[in-house]
Design a protein around this motif. Structure first.
Motif, PDB file in Angstrom:
ATOM      1  N   ALA A  34       0.836  -1.205   0.000  1.00  0.00           N
ATOM      2  CA  ALA A  34       0.000   0.000   0.000  1.00  0.00           C
ATOM      3  C   ALA A  34       0.872   1.257   0.000  1.00  0.00           C
ATOM      4  CB  ALA A  34      -0.926   0.002   1.212  1.00  0.00           C
ATOM      5  N   ALA A  35       1.929   1.256   0.815  1.00  0.00           N
ATOM      6  CA  ALA A  35       2.831   2.410   0.885  1.00  0.00           C
ATOM      7  C   ALA A  35       3.533   2.627  -0.458  1.00  0.00           C
ATOM      8  CB  ALA A  35       3.845   2.215   2.006  1.00  0.00           C
ATOM      9  N   LEU A  36       4.019   1.546  -1.070  1.00  0.00           N
ATOM     10  CA  LEU A  36       4.704   1.664  -2.357  1.00  0.00           C
ATOM     11  C   LEU A  36       3.751   2.104  -3.468  1.00  0.00           C
ATOM     12  CD1 LEU A  36       7.127  -1.372  -2.163  1.00  0.00           C
ATOM     13  CD2 LEU A  36       7.781   1.040  -2.384  1.00  0.00           C
ATOM     14  N   ALA A  37       2.512   1.630  -3.419  1.00  0.00           N
ATOM     15  CA  ALA A  37       1.531   2.051  -4.425  1.00  0.00           C
ATOM     16  C   ALA A  37       1.307   3.561  -4.333  1.00  0.00           C
ATOM     17  CB  ALA A  37       0.213   1.302  -4.224  1.00  0.00           C
ATOM     18  N   PHE A  38       1.191   4.069  -3.105  1.00  0.00           N
ATOM     19  CA  PHE A  38       1.012   5.506  -2.899  1.00  0.00           C
ATOM     20  C   PHE A  38       2.262   6.260  -3.361  1.00  0.00           C
ATOM     21  CE2 PHE A  38      -1.651   8.161   0.310  1.00  0.00           C
ATOM     22  CZ  PHE A  38      -1.898   9.111  -0.670  1.00  0.00           C
ATOM     23  N   TYR A  39       3.429   5.729  -3.024  1.00  0.00           N
ATOM     24  CA  TYR A  39       4.702   6.337  -3.430  1.00  0.00           C
ATOM     25  C   TYR A  39       4.782   6.454  -4.958  1.00  0.00           C
ATOM     26  CZ  TYR A  39       9.696   6.597  -4.500  1.00  0.00           C
ATOM     27  OH  TYR A  39      10.905   6.959  -5.028  1.00  0.00           O
ATOM     28  N   LEU A  40       4.504   5.355  -5.655  1.00  0.00           N
ATOM     29  CA  LEU A  40       4.591   5.343  -7.114  1.00  0.00           C
ATOM     30  C   LEU A  40       3.557   6.274  -7.749  1.00  0.00           C
ATOM     31  CD1 LEU A  40       5.274   1.534  -7.602  1.00  0.00           C
ATOM     32  CD2 LEU A  40       6.920   3.411  -7.907  1.00  0.00           C
ATOM     33  N   LEU A  41       2.368   6.342  -7.160  1.00  0.00           N
ATOM     34  CA  LEU A  41       1.337   7.245  -7.650  1.00  0.00           C
ATOM     35  C   LEU A  41       1.793   8.699  -7.523  1.00  0.00           C
ATOM     36  CD1 LEU A  41      -1.689   7.641  -8.556  1.00  0.00           C
ATOM     37  CD2 LEU A  41      -2.166   7.924  -6.128  1.00  0.00           C
ATOM     38  N   LEU A  42       2.365   9.052  -6.374  1.00  0.00           N
ATOM     39  CA  LEU A  42       2.819  10.426  -6.160  1.00  0.00           C
ATOM     40  C   LEU A  42       4.011  10.766  -7.041  1.00  0.00           C
ATOM     41  CD1 LEU A  42       2.391  10.644  -2.291  1.00  0.00           C
ATOM     42  CD2 LEU A  42       0.950  11.694  -4.046  1.00  0.00           C
ATOM     43  N   LYS A  43       4.901   9.808  -7.269  1.00  0.00           N
ATOM     44  CA  LYS A  43       6.025  10.029  -8.175  1.00  0.00           C
ATOM     45  C   LYS A  43       5.514  10.300  -9.589  1.00  0.00           C
ATOM     46  CE  LYS A  43      10.235   9.708  -6.782  1.00  0.00           C
ATOM     47  NZ  LYS A  43      11.016  10.954  -6.634  1.00  0.00           N
ATOM     48  N   GLN A  44       4.518   9.517 -10.009  1.00  0.00           N
ATOM     49  CA  GLN A  44       3.940   9.702 -11.336  1.00  0.00           C
ATOM     50  C   GLN A  44       3.287  11.076 -11.462  1.00  0.00           C
ATOM     51  OE1 GLN A  44       1.061   6.721 -12.408  1.00  0.00           O
ATOM     52  NE2 GLN A  44       1.157   7.241 -14.562  1.00  0.00           N
ATOM     53  N   GLY A 139      -0.469   1.955   7.770  1.00  0.00           N
ATOM     54  CA  GLY A 139      -0.559   0.689   8.495  1.00  0.00           C
ATOM     55  C   GLY A 139       0.213   0.655   9.804  1.00  0.00           C
ATOM     56  N   THR A 140       0.275   1.770  10.489  1.00  0.00           N
ATOM     57  CA  THR A 140       1.060   1.873  11.716  1.00  0.00           C
ATOM     58  C   THR A 140       0.167   2.427  12.827  1.00  0.00           C
ATOM     59  OG1 THR A 140       2.999   2.305  10.347  1.00  0.00           O
ATOM     60  CG2 THR A 140       3.189   2.799  12.690  1.00  0.00           C
ATOM     61  N   ILE A 160       0.296  15.408   9.287  1.00  0.00           N
ATOM     62  CA  ILE A 160       0.329  13.938   9.314  1.00  0.00           C
ATOM     63  C   ILE A 160      -1.003  13.365   8.831  1.00  0.00           C
ATOM     64  CG2 ILE A 160       0.544  11.887  10.781  1.00  0.00           C
ATOM     65  CD1 ILE A 160       2.482  13.463  12.527  1.00  0.00           C
ATOM     66  N   PHE A 161      -0.892  12.438   7.873  1.00  0.00           N
ATOM     67  CA  PHE A 161      -2.039  11.700   7.344  1.00  0.00           C
ATOM     68  C   PHE A 161      -1.846  10.249   7.770  1.00  0.00           C
ATOM     69  CE2 PHE A 161      -3.580   9.641   3.141  1.00  0.00           C
ATOM     70  CZ  PHE A 161      -4.732   9.186   3.745  1.00  0.00           C
ATOM     71  N   ASN A 162      -2.766   9.731   8.578  1.00  0.00           N
ATOM     72  CA  ASN A 162      -2.713   8.393   9.170  1.00  0.00           C
ATOM     73  C   ASN A 162      -3.720   7.498   8.452  1.00  0.00           C
ATOM     74  OD1 ASN A 162      -2.958   6.151  10.861  1.00  0.00           O
ATOM     75  ND2 ASN A 162      -3.561   7.323  12.656  1.00  0.00           N
ATOM     76  N   ILE A 163      -3.236   6.458   7.758  1.00  0.00           N
ATOM     77  CA  ILE A 163      -4.120   5.523   7.058  1.00  0.00           C
ATOM     78  C   ILE A 163      -3.834   4.112   7.574  1.00  0.00           C
ATOM     79  CG2 ILE A 163      -2.515   5.457   5.096  1.00  0.00           C
ATOM     80  CD1 ILE A 163      -4.932   4.831   3.309  1.00  0.00           C
ATOM     81  N   SER A 184      -7.736  -4.894   4.537  1.00  0.00           N
ATOM     82  CA  SER A 184      -6.318  -4.579   4.390  1.00  0.00           C
ATOM     83  C   SER A 184      -6.141  -3.068   4.212  1.00  0.00           C
ATOM     84  CB  SER A 184      -5.736  -5.309   3.183  1.00  0.00           C
ATOM     85  OG  SER A 184      -6.350  -4.865   1.999  1.00  0.00           O
ATOM     86  N   VAL A 185      -4.919  -2.618   4.385  1.00  0.00           N
ATOM     87  CA  VAL A 185      -4.608  -1.217   4.118  1.00  0.00           C
ATOM     88  C   VAL A 185      -4.682  -0.984   2.598  1.00  0.00           C
ATOM     89  CG1 VAL A 185      -2.930   0.654   4.420  1.00  0.00           C
ATOM     90  CG2 VAL A 185      -3.085  -1.140   6.121  1.00  0.00           C
ATOM     91  N   SER A 186      -4.324  -1.994   1.832  1.00  0.00           N
ATOM     92  CA  SER A 186      -4.392  -1.878   0.369  1.00  0.00           C
ATOM     93  C   SER A 186      -5.825  -1.639  -0.101  1.00  0.00           C
ATOM     94  CB  SER A 186      -3.826  -3.143  -0.289  1.00  0.00           C
ATOM     95  OG  SER A 186      -2.458  -3.275   0.004  1.00  0.00           O
ATOM     96  N   GLU A 187      -6.788  -2.246   0.581  1.00  0.00           N
ATOM     97  CA  GLU A 187      -8.187  -2.031   0.235  1.00  0.00           C
ATOM     98  C   GLU A 187      -8.558  -0.561   0.436  1.00  0.00           C
ATOM     99  OE1 GLU A 187     -12.650  -3.090   1.921  1.00  0.00           O
ATOM    100  OE2 GLU A 187     -11.008  -4.463   2.420  1.00  0.00           O
ATOM    101  N   ILE A 188      -8.119   0.013   1.548  1.00  0.00           N
ATOM    102  CA  ILE A 188      -8.393   1.431   1.820  1.00  0.00           C
ATOM    103  C   ILE A 188      -7.705   2.300   0.766  1.00  0.00           C
ATOM    104  CG2 ILE A 188      -8.152   3.296   3.501  1.00  0.00           C
ATOM    105  CD1 ILE A 188      -8.017   1.079   5.681  1.00  0.00           C
ATOM    106  N   MET A 189      -6.470   1.974   0.453  1.00  0.00           N
ATOM    107  CA  MET A 189      -5.697   2.734  -0.531  1.00  0.00           C
ATOM    108  C   MET A 189      -6.376   2.684  -1.894  1.00  0.00           C
ATOM    109  SD  MET A 189      -2.900   4.550  -0.414  1.00  0.00           S
ATOM    110  CE  MET A 189      -1.994   3.879   0.952  1.00  0.00           C
ATOM    111  N   ALA A 190      -6.852   1.524  -2.281  1.00  0.00           N
ATOM    112  CA  ALA A 190      -7.515   1.373  -3.585  1.00  0.00           C
ATOM    113  C   ALA A 190      -8.788   2.207  -3.639  1.00  0.00           C
ATOM    114  CB  ALA A 190      -7.824  -0.089  -3.856  1.00  0.00           C
ATOM    115  N   GLU A 191      -9.495   2.263  -2.495  1.00  0.00           N
ATOM    116  CA  GLU A 191     -10.723   3.042  -2.425  1.00  0.00           C
ATOM    117  C   GLU A 191     -10.420   4.502  -2.614  1.00  0.00           C
ATOM    118  OE1 GLU A 191     -14.030   4.189   0.902  1.00  0.00           O
ATOM    119  OE2 GLU A 191     -13.006   2.305   1.102  1.00  0.00           O
TER     120      GLU A 191
END
Length: 191
Positions: A34-44, A139-140, A160-163, A184-191
């Protein structure tokens, strides 16, 4: 997801230049994914973003795309780095190299067959600070789970954004998106 929270997240990302994404020690494949997906999205999206965890990632998450970008400190190598930027068109640069002469570093941009399309005034020089304006915690459940990542000047004034999907999350941060009903955190991220 609440429309107000979504709008706060979008505004925070749009209005902050330097973004850090962090996960706790020994993140699961879900948390790191989930963290890497967000990272890659922001980089893009052309954001200045770094991703960190208090300890090097374990082998269990080593196959994830982007795992090589995960650092053990925020800001990665950007603190104090000099970045030389200029417009680029496909095929106009053959190679980039450097030489050292008389205590000067010369960066050589060898033009391709069509030549370089930019002028000297198009070249920009910037120096990274390593400071984070927006810190996305993935996820922390507790800030203490981030150890040394939470100390120092790099996050002093950060929003701070807490997911998370942990029921025991302490709901810290300026924006909190904690959904224990999510699988999962990935489910929240996808949403």
């Amino acid at each position: 997801m609440d429309a107000l929270i979504l709008q706060k997240i979008q505004d925070s990302i749009a209005n902050n230049a330097n973004i850090g994404i962090v996960v706790g020690k020994n993140p699961s494949i879900d948390q790191m994914g989930a963290a890497l997906a967000f990272y890659l999205l922001l980089k893009q999206a052309k954001k200045e973003v770094s991703i960190a965890t208090p300890e090097p990632p374990l082998v269990g998450v080593s196959s994830l795309v982007g795992i090589n970008k995960v650092q053990t400190n925020l800001g990665g190598g950007s603190a104090g780095d000099l970045v030389v930027s200029f417009p680029y068109a496909e095929g106009e640069i053959e190679k980039v190299s450097y030489t050292l002469e008389n205590n000067f570093l010369n960066i050589i941009v060898k033009a391709g067959e069509q030549g370089l399309s930019f002028d000297e005034q198009d070249v920009r020089y910037t120096r990274g600070t390593g400071k984070v304006d927006l810190l996305i915690v993935v996820g922390t459940p507790r800030l203490s789970d981030l150890g040394e990542l939470m100390s120092g000047d790099k996050i002093h004034d950060a929003k701070i954004f807490n997911i998370d999907n942990h029921a025991d999350n302490q709901k810290f941060g300026d924006i909190t998106l904690v959904q224990p009903q999510a699988t999962s955190v990935s489910e929240i991220m996808a949403e």
